[in-house]
Design an enzyme around this catalytic site. Structure first.
Site, PDB file in Angstrom:
ATOM      1  N   SER A 132       0.645   0.125  -5.389  1.00  0.00           N
ATOM      2  CA  SER A 132       0.992  -1.103  -4.692  1.00  0.00           C
ATOM      3  C   SER A 132       1.632  -2.102  -5.671  1.00  0.00           C
ATOM      4  O   SER A 132       2.652  -1.797  -6.280  1.00  0.00           O
ATOM      5  CB  SER A 132      -0.247  -1.670  -4.000  1.00  0.00           C
ATOM      6  OG  SER A 132       0.083  -2.651  -3.062  1.00  0.00           O
ATOM      7  N   ASP A 286       2.578   4.927   5.114  1.00  0.00           N
ATOM      8  CA  ASP A 286       2.485   3.538   4.642  1.00  0.00           C
ATOM      9  C   ASP A 286       3.446   2.677   5.465  1.00  0.00           C
ATOM     10  O   ASP A 286       4.620   2.997   5.599  1.00  0.00           O
ATOM     11  CB  ASP A 286       2.846   3.471   3.156  1.00  0.00           C
ATOM     12  CG  ASP A 286       2.471   2.148   2.507  1.00  0.00           C
ATOM     13  OD1 ASP A 286       2.375   1.125   3.216  1.00  0.00           O
ATOM     14  OD2 ASP A 286       2.289   2.133   1.271  1.00  0.00           O
ATOM     15  N   HIS A 318      -1.296   2.776   3.730  1.00  0.00           N
ATOM     16  CA  HIS A 318      -1.198   2.288   2.349  1.00  0.00           C
ATOM     17  C   HIS A 318      -2.424   2.676   1.540  1.00  0.00           C
ATOM     18  O   HIS A 318      -2.330   2.901   0.330  1.00  0.00           O
ATOM     19  CB  HIS A 318      -1.033   0.763   2.369  1.00  0.00           C
ATOM     20  CG  HIS A 318      -0.694   0.167   1.048  1.00  0.00           C
ATOM     21  ND1 HIS A 318       0.452   0.477   0.356  1.00  0.00           N
ATOM     22  CD2 HIS A 318      -1.358  -0.742   0.273  1.00  0.00           C
ATOM     23  CE1 HIS A 318       0.498  -0.204  -0.781  1.00  0.00           C
ATOM     24  NE2 HIS A 318      -0.601  -0.939  -0.858  1.00  0.00           N
TER      25      HIS A 318
END
Length: 345
Positions: A132, A286, A318
């Protein structure tokens, strides 16, 4: 050394930031795992993600895993704004009442670079690994310090924040600042309702359509959808400082490896500067770091030793890139990163 002896502080001193503002006493909190070898070539840098502190990410570090502290010297630098490194919550005295400045990824990795070179004498990284916001930092590292980065694993991340991703972040910010505790640009008390609202927004974006369709949340012991939302997402950000979250949202939204003097906003030039072996591992489902972003980036990595796109085959959205309690996704990531580390020129 911090009083708890759990992590250390690198004193960067007064720093001129990309924004033109100065932070009079920028501090980088970090923790190390394993031992630095004599050649100083067994270093893995593992930057943190949104709202996370090193405590939240050290699950991936284990003997026999890809990030093995018995083989590697692993450094987790806490991203500015996470409450351990300089953040709105701990900079009040240093700033003497001045607003907390905007800190970019480029600012962050510049201080991380100083930590590695000044504190440890490291000139080569075996791997920069990140999920991320950590993955975005890995990309920035590979572009800004190509001679130093041998490998980069970008997990559910991208080289710049896409417009779609930025819109998602606007929804998070809007949910947060609607709380009445937000006054004149900052939170004057804990915005409990705003933090709960952020969790509900995140619940829809972070997990996939298939995750909810197939009621995968039942595998973790939740008895109903509302039970899952209440016990998982309503409390997800409750222990975080809201001003810190706003600071990191700014960093995330303004992430772009080309937005610096070295590249002058030329995205193709920045991508072509990367010479590392690059592993792009988006989550197949995601919603905001989408596979398509990495697919578009792949052909721009013209100077990379190798560049591979390897989506994580998961319905966990995610969260597939941070599978603390998802054994199949954790095994997939460990296998791919282990193969990356085994690759030699």
């Amino acid at each position: 050394m911090n009083a708890s002896s759990d992590y250390q502080i690198f004193e960067a001193g007064e720093v001129l930031l990309q924004s033109g503002d100065r932070h009079p006493r920028l501090q980088l909190a970090y923790k190390t795992y394993g031992a630095l070898n004599a050649a100083k070539d067994n270093v893995i840098l593992y930057p943190t993600s949104f709202a996370a502190q090193h405590y939240d990410t050290e699950w991936l570090i284990a003997p026999g895993a890809a990030l093995d502290p018995e083989r590697y010297f692993i450094v987790i630098p806490n991203l500015f704004g996470n409450g351990l490194s300089s953040s709105p919550s701990n900079s009040l005295e240093a700033l003497a009442g001045a607003p907390y400045p905007n800190i970019s990824y480029h600012d962050a990795i510049s201080i991380q670079h100083r930590l590695l070179t000044e504190q440890f004498g490291v000139t080569r990284l075996a791997l920069v690994y990140g999920w991320s916001m950590g993955g975005m930092q890995a990309y920035h590292w590979a572009a800004r310090y190509p001679d130093m980065v041998a490998r980069a694993a970008v997990v559910c991340g991208s080289a710049r924040c896409s417009p779609f991703n930025a819109v998602f972040l606007e929804s998070v910010r809007a949910a947060l600042i609607t709380d009445p505790a937000f006054v004149d640009g900052r939170f004057v008390s804990k915005p409990s309702a705003g933090l709960r609202a952020v969790g509900r927004v995140y619940a829809g974006w972070a997990m996939s359509h298939g995750f909810y369709r197939d009621e995968i949340w039942r595998e973790a012991g939740f008895t109903s959808l509302e039970d899952y939302l209440t016990r998982s997402w309503d409390v997800a950000f409750a222990h975080r400082d809201a001003n810190n979250l706003l600071a990191q949202l700014w960093t995330w939204q303004n992430g772009d490896i080309s937005r610096c003097d070295a590249f002058g906003g030329d995205f193709r030039k920045a991508m072509a500067a990367i010479t590392a072996r690059v592993l792009l591992m988006p989550g197949q489902t995601d919603n905001y770091f989408q596979v398509g972003d990495n697919e578009d980036e792949l052909p721009l990595l013209t100077s990379a030793r190798t560049a591979e796109l390897c989506p994580i085959p998961s319905l966990h959205g995610h969260r597939a890139g941070n599978p603390v309690k998802i054994p199949a996704d954790a095994a997939f990531i460990n296998a791919q990163v282990s193969a990356l580390l085994a690759a030699h020129d």
